[in-house]
Design a protein around this motif. Structure first.
Motif: not given
Length: 417
Positions: A232-242, A355-356, A360-361, A363-371
Motif C-alpha cells: 500500500v502506497l499511502s499518500m496521506k502525508r502529501l497534503d500540501t496545496h497552494f 522545495f516549494y 508553503i507547509k 509557513g514561509f511566504r513565497r511568490t505565487m506561482a503562475a502558469s
C-alpha cells in the motif's frame, strides 16, 4: 389662599393620631413647597378633618394594600413562568440533541456489500484468509529498503491486521485484506523512489488516498488470483496545496482532501465556491482520487474532477524486461517545466515542487506561482466543456465516468500514481 390656610389650621388644632405622608402637591404655599423638597412631614387628621383630606388618606391606604396584593399575586406567576421557561428550554435542547445524533448516524457509511435485496447479502464476504506467499529475497528486504527511504516511523507491517494498520487494510464500507507493508512517503521525490523500489521487488502497488472508497478498490484483497504480494502506497502525508495564477487555480499534492481544500479556499478567496458539496465530501477524500475516478459527474455546470495539468508516474518495461518508472510532467508552471532543468543539474521538477511545497507547509511566504506559456500551461485544469458534451446525443461517450480522454491520470483508477 384663605380657605387653604384655614383648613391647615383646623387640621393642626385637632391632632389625635399621626400618619407619615409627603406634603400634598396641591398646597401652593412657597414655604411649604420648599419643605416638601427636604423631607416628608408628620401630619395628623382627626375625625373632624375635612372630607377631602380624609379621602386622600384612604386612597393612599387602599393603593398600598393593592400594591401588596398585586405583589403577592405576581410572585407565584413569575415563578411559574420561570419554571415553564426552564422546562421548555430543557425539552427543546434534548430534542435538538436527539435530532443531531440521528443526523450523525445517517452520515455513517453502510457496512457490507449491498445486493438487490437485503436477504441476498451473505453474512460476510469482505475478507478472505491471507494468501500463502513465498517471498523472494528482494520482497523480504523491501520493508527495510522503504524504511531507509522514508523513515522507520512511516513503514508498517501489513501481514496481520492490527489497530495501527487497520485504517489502511480495511475499506470504509467493504473490502479487507493484507499487504506486505504500508509505506507513507513524505515528499513527491520519496513517492517516486518508493514506487521504483516496490516494482523492482516484484510487488503489486496499491496507491491509496484517504481510503474512503465505497467499492473496496482502495484496500488489498486476498481473494485475487494474483500471487504477488501487495504494498500500500499511502499518500496521506502529501497534503500540501497552494494557489497559482492569482487564485484562479490550485495545485494539490496527492494526499490533499477536498474538504480541506474547500476550507482553505474559503479562507483564501471567500468569493469562490468549492467544487464538491455533495456525496462523501465530509469524509475528506483526496483530490487525486477524484481525478483518478472521475468523481463529480453530477455537477453539470462545473464538470467532474478532471485535469490535463498534473505530475504523475507510469510504470513500463524496457527491452530487458526491467520495470521503469517514468515521471510525466504536464503541470505547466513557470520554473517547474522539464525544460527548466538541465540533465546534469541533479534536480528535476519533482524535487523543485517539493522545495516549494515544503516552504508553503512551514509557513514561509513565497511568490505565487503562475502558469507557463507552454502547451501544458495553456491546457485545461478542469472540464469546462462538460455541460455541452454531457448533453450531446452522439455515439461518443458523454457520461464522464466512462471517458478516458486526456492525460493518463484521468480515470486511471490507480493504474498511475
Amino acid at each position: 389662599t384663605t380657605s387653604q390656610s384655614q383648613s391647615m389650621a383646623m387640621a393642626s388644632s385637632t391632632i389625635s393620631r399621626s400618619l407619615v405622608l409627603p406634603l400634598a402637591a396641591g398646597i401652593r404655599s412657597p414655604s411649604l413647597v420648599r419643605a416638601s423638597a427636604l423631607a416628608p412631614c408628620a401630619v395628623s387628621f382627626s375625625s373632624s378633618a375635612p372630607p377631602a383630606a380624609a379621602a386622600a388618606v384612604a386612597a393612599n391606604r387602599s393603593n398600598a394594600e393593592n400594591n401588596r396584593a398585586n405583589l403577592s399575586v405576581k410572585l407565584p406567576i413569575a415563578l411559574a413562568l420561570a419554571s415553564a421557561s426552564l422546562l421548555g428550554g430543557y425539552c427543546l435542547g434534548t430534542s435538538h440533541s436527539e435530532h443531531w445524533n440521528e443526523l450523525q448516524k445517517n452520515r455513517e457509511l453502510p457496512k457490507g456489500e449491498r445486493g438487490c435485496c437485503s436477504c441476498d447479502a451473505p453474512a460476510d464476504t469482505n475478507s478472505a484468509p491471507p494468501k500463502e506467499i513465498e517471498l523472494t529475497d528482494a520482497q523480504a528486504a523491501l520493508s527495510s529498503k522503504l524504511q531507509r527511504l522514508v523513515g522507520k516511523d512511516h513503514v508498517y507491517d501489513g501481514m496481520k491486521e492490527t489497530s495501527k494498520n487497520a485504517s489502511f487494510l480495511k475499506g470504509a464500507r467493504l473490502g479487507n485484506g493484507t499487504a506486505l507493508c504500508i509505506v507513507q512517503p513524505g515528499s513527491v521525490k520519496e513517492a517516486v523512489k518508493c514506487l521504483q523500489a516496490i516494482v523492482d521487488a516484484g510487488c503489486t502497488v496499491l496507491p491509496q488516498g484517504s481510503n474512503t472508497g465505497l467499492t473496496g478498490g482502495s484496500v488489498p484483497r486476498n481473494d485475487t488470483p494474483d500471487t504477488r504480494p501487495a504494498v500500500v502506497l499511502s499518500m496521506k502525508r502529501l497534503d500540501t496545496h497552494f494557489p497559482i495564477d492569482d487564485g484562479r487555480r490550485v495545485v494539490c499534492l496527492a494526499g490533499c482532501g477536498i474538504s480541506t481544500l474547500a476550507s482553505s479556499i474559503q479562507s483564501w478567496f471567500p468569493d469562490r465556491e468549492s467544487h464538491s458539496i455533495l456525496g462523501s465530501t465530509f469524509l475528506n477524500p483526496t483530490t487525486a482520487a477524484g481525478v483518478a475516478f472521475g468523481s463529480g459527474g453530477v455537477y453539470v455546470r462545473k464538470g467532474p474532477a478532471r485535469t490535463d495539468r498534473a505530475l504523475y508516474c507510469k510504470v513500463s518495461r524496457n527491452k530487458w524486461g526491467e520495470n521503469v518508472v517514468t515521471v510525466v510532467n504536464t503541470l505547466g508552471i513557470k520554473g517547474l517545466e522539464d525544460t527548466d532543468f538541465h540533465e546534469d543539474s541533479g534536480q528535476d521538477a519533482a524535487e523543485a515542487l517539493d522545495f516549494y511545497a515544503n516552504d508553503i507547509k512551514q509557513g514561509f511566504r513565497r511568490t505565487m506561482a503562475a502558469s507557463s506559456d507552454s502547451v501544458h500551461g495553456r491546457a485545461n485544469a478542469s472540464d469546462s466543456n462538460y455541460h455541452n458534451t454531457v448533453c450531446e446525443c452522439t455515439h461518443d461517450v458523454s457520461r464522464y465516468n466512462a471517458d478516458t480522454a486526456g492525460e493518463d491520470c484521468n480515470r486511471s483508477e490507480g493504474k498511475v500514481v
